[in-house]
Design a protein around this motif. Structure first.
Motif, PDB file in Angstrom:
ATOM      1  N   TYR A 121       0.826  -1.209   0.000  1.00 31.67           N
ATOM      2  CA  TYR A 121       0.000   0.000   0.000  1.00 31.67           C
ATOM      3  C   TYR A 121       0.864   1.265   0.000  1.00 31.67           C
ATOM      4  N   GLU A 122       1.943   1.232   0.765  1.00 31.41           N
ATOM      5  CA  GLU A 122       2.853   2.382   0.775  1.00 31.41           C
ATOM      6  C   GLU A 122       3.459   2.609  -0.607  1.00 31.41           C
ATOM      7  N   ARG A 123       3.821   1.541  -1.292  1.00 30.10           N
ATOM      8  CA  ARG A 123       4.407   1.677  -2.613  1.00 30.10           C
ATOM      9  C   ARG A 123       3.390   2.225  -3.620  1.00 30.10           C
ATOM     10  N   LEU A 124       2.131   1.873  -3.454  1.00 26.56           N
ATOM     11  CA  LEU A 124       1.102   2.367  -4.368  1.00 26.56           C
ATOM     12  C   LEU A 124       0.983   3.883  -4.338  1.00 26.56           C
ATOM     13  N   GLN A 125       1.386   4.494  -3.216  1.00 33.55           N
ATOM     14  CA  GLN A 125       1.289   5.949  -3.101  1.00 33.55           C
ATOM     15  C   GLN A 125       2.214   6.657  -4.080  1.00 33.55           C
ATOM     16  N   GLN A 126       3.170   5.948  -4.660  1.00 38.07           N
ATOM     17  CA  GLN A 126       4.063   6.530  -5.649  1.00 38.07           C
ATOM     18  C   GLN A 126       3.400   6.684  -7.012  1.00 38.07           C
ATOM     19  N   GLY A 127       2.202   6.137  -7.157  1.00 39.54           N
ATOM     20  CA  GLY A 127       1.485   6.242  -8.413  1.00 39.54           C
ATOM     21  C   GLY A 127       1.729   5.058  -9.326  1.00 39.54           C
ATOM     22  N   VAL A 128       1.024   5.045 -10.459  1.00 34.67           N
ATOM     23  CA  VAL A 128       1.072   3.893 -11.364  1.00 34.67           C
ATOM     24  C   VAL A 128       2.415   3.771 -12.082  1.00 34.67           C
ATOM     25  N   ARG A 129       3.229   4.805 -12.065  1.00 33.94           N
ATOM     26  CA  ARG A 129       4.533   4.730 -12.724  1.00 33.94           C
ATOM     27  C   ARG A 129       5.614   4.142 -11.814  1.00 33.94           C
ATOM     28  N   GLY A 130       5.272   3.867 -10.591  1.00 31.67           N
ATOM     29  CA  GLY A 130       6.245   3.317  -9.659  1.00 31.67           C
ATOM     30  C   GLY A 130       6.663   1.904 -10.029  1.00 31.67           C
ATOM     31  N   SER A 131       7.850   1.514  -9.564  1.00 31.74           N
ATOM     32  CA  SER A 131       8.369   0.176  -9.823  1.00 31.74           C
ATOM     33  C   SER A 131       8.103  -0.733  -8.624  1.00 31.74           C
ATOM     34  N   PHE A 132       7.829  -2.004  -8.924  1.00 35.90           N
ATOM     35  CA  PHE A 132       7.520  -2.975  -7.880  1.00 35.90           C
ATOM     36  C   PHE A 132       8.469  -4.171  -7.925  1.00 35.90           C
ATOM     37  N   ASN A 133       9.514  -4.062  -8.729  1.00 28.29           N
ATOM     38  CA  ASN A 133      10.402  -5.208  -8.947  1.00 28.29           C
ATOM     39  C   ASN A 133      11.166  -5.631  -7.706  1.00 28.29           C
ATOM     40  N   ASP A 134      11.318  -4.720  -6.748  1.00 29.64           N
ATOM     41  CA  ASP A 134      12.040  -5.079  -5.534  1.00 29.64           C
ATOM     42  C   ASP A 134      11.127  -5.711  -4.486  1.00 29.64           C
ATOM     43  N   LEU A 135       9.814  -5.708  -4.728  1.00 29.57           N
ATOM     44  CA  LEU A 135       8.869  -6.341  -3.807  1.00 29.57           C
ATOM     45  C   LEU A 135       8.725  -7.819  -4.156  1.00 29.57           C
ATOM     46  N   PRO A 136       8.283  -8.625  -3.218  1.00 31.38           N
ATOM     47  CA  PRO A 136       8.007 -10.036  -3.551  1.00 31.38           C
ATOM     48  C   PRO A 136       7.008 -10.110  -4.700  1.00 31.38           C
ATOM     49  N   GLU A 137       7.121 -11.132  -5.526  1.00 33.97           N
ATOM     50  CA  GLU A 137       6.200 -11.234  -6.651  1.00 33.97           C
ATOM     51  C   GLU A 137       4.792 -11.628  -6.216  1.00 33.97           C
ATOM     52  N   PHE A 138       4.660 -12.128  -4.995  1.00 32.84           N
ATOM     53  CA  PHE A 138       3.344 -12.438  -4.441  1.00 32.84           C
ATOM     54  C   PHE A 138       3.208 -11.789  -3.070  1.00 32.84           C
ATOM     55  N   VAL A 139       2.143 -11.025  -2.893  1.00 32.05           N
ATOM     56  CA  VAL A 139       1.865 -10.353  -1.625  1.00 32.05           C
ATOM     57  C   VAL A 139       0.514 -10.852  -1.125  1.00 32.05           C
ATOM     58  N   GLU A 140       0.497 -11.430   0.054  1.00 32.88           N
ATOM     59  CA  GLU A 140      -0.737 -12.026   0.573  1.00 32.88           C
ATOM     60  C   GLU A 140      -1.651 -10.968   1.187  1.00 32.88           C
ATOM     61  N   VAL A 141      -2.943 -11.044   0.857  1.00 36.93           N
ATOM     62  CA  VAL A 141      -3.986 -10.207   1.438  1.00 36.93           C
ATOM     63  C   VAL A 141      -5.220 -11.092   1.640  1.00 36.93           C
ATOM     64  N   PRO A 142      -6.157 -10.695   2.497  1.00 36.99           N
ATOM     65  CA  PRO A 142      -7.311 -11.572   2.764  1.00 36.99           C
ATOM     66  C   PRO A 142      -8.353 -11.603   1.659  1.00 36.99           C
TER      67      PRO A 142
END
Length: 333
Positions: free
Chosen positions: A141-162
């Motif tokens: 969620y914190e990373r999403l605040q960077q907007g749609v142009r942000g990079s997510f490659n350093d995050l796990p490829e799977f993030v668990e949510v309920p």
């Protein structure tokens, strides 16, 4: 047999279907078949089925709510695959998100329901339903605040949510067989959250794949004031049903608390125009809930009606978890 069946419900599809199918060409995973369901108000279903490969067309006997239309496709060929993908008609494939989601599930057999990152249709911001799901994971969620142009490659490829939205949800068929299909009590809205809870209760994991993206318009069938009021009404009523099943520790006590505190407060906010739910929709939503009170109060009655539905649609095999918050193994025969 195709390893992946993509179920796409077409309802007053107009401008949406062709861009959706054109964008699916970005998906390099070729081992899929689309089950295109004509749920009313469409004029391109037969043409698309003739012109494009890997499409089979179904027609519902009458216009159904989203949950029941998907279930209709499931019991008419949708379960003949290792994975099922529920895809909304108003989506655009930005990249090869399907392969990315499947890769996550193939690495961990306990991952049973996944969505990619979901933007709005224009790709200018995040889809609001997706953001709601992502809030459960602070890092994402914190990373999403960077907007749609942000990079997510350093995050796990799977993030668990309920819970995840069914706009572009890939589900392991084995888990779906155990958890059961969408519950028609919801019609539309919250039926995907309820399914995710049952999948998790069955021992599987639910989450978000950070390596793929889909654009989603959201509300493509909300084309006029009448449709807007109906949507608000369903969201309001279904929020209570979902809370009764998955948030209230005791159903009767939870209902008393809701009637004594939450209902009066929400009534006042809607009446004064301080709520996203118009007052007319708020009133009709709660009138809808009156005949459902036996299901809201009693898990046993809720389970009984659920099993009757499964038998009526011919759901195959063993459903291990009823939509009542806990395991209840039952044979559907």
């Amino acid at each position: 047999m195709f390893p992946v069946k993509i179920i796409l419900i077409a309802y007053n599809s107009g401008r949406w279907l062709k861009p959706c199918f054109d964008s699916l060409r970005r998906v390099s995973c070729n081992n899929y078949e689309v089950i295109l369901v004509d749920n009313g108000g469409n004029n391109m279903v037969v043409q698309l089925a003739r012109e494009m490969d890997k499409i089979s067309a179904l027609a519902t006997p009458f216009s159904m709510p989203f949950s029941e239309a998907n279930n209709f496709a499931l019991v008419n060929g949708g379960l003949d695959s290792e994975f099922v993908c529920f895809l909304n008609q108003d989506t655009i494939s930005r990249e090869d998100w399907l392969s990315a989601c499947l890769a996550v599930m193939e690495k961990d057999e306990m991952v049973a329901a996944v969505i990619p990152l979901i933007e709005n249709y224009d790709g200018t911001t995040w889809d609001q339903a997706f953001v709601t799901c992502a809030k459960a994971n602070p890092q994402l969620y914190e990373r999403l605040q960077q907007g749609v142009r942000g990079s997510f490659n350093d995050l796990p490829e799977f993030v668990e949510v309920p819970e995840i939205t069914a706009a572009a949800m890939v589900v392991r068929t084995e888990a779906l067989m155990k958890a059961g299909p969408f519950d028609p009590i919801y019609g539309s809205y919250y039926e995907d959250y309820d399914l995710c809870r049952r999948i998790a209760t069955a021992g599987y994991r639910v989450g978000i794949c950070t390596r793929g993206r889909v654009g989603h318009y959201g509300g493509s069938v909300t084309t006029d004031r009448k449709a807007y009021l109906r949507r608000a009404r369903w969201i309001c009523r279904n929020r209570v049903i979902y809370a009764a099943r998955w948030k209230w520790k005791n159903r009767l006590a939870g209902l008393v608390w809701y009637l004594a505190l939450d209902l009066p407060r929400n009534f006042a906010r809607s009446l004064l125009g301080r709520s996203a739910i118009p007052f007319r929709s708020f009133l009709r939503a709660h009138l809808d809930l009156v005949p459902l009170l036996p299901r809201l109060i009693s898990p046993c009655h809720d389970r009984k009606v659920w099993l009757q539905y499964l038998r009526a649609i011919g759901w195959p095999g063993l459903v291990e978890h009823a939509p009542t918050g806990g395991p209840q193994p039952v044979e559907i025969n």
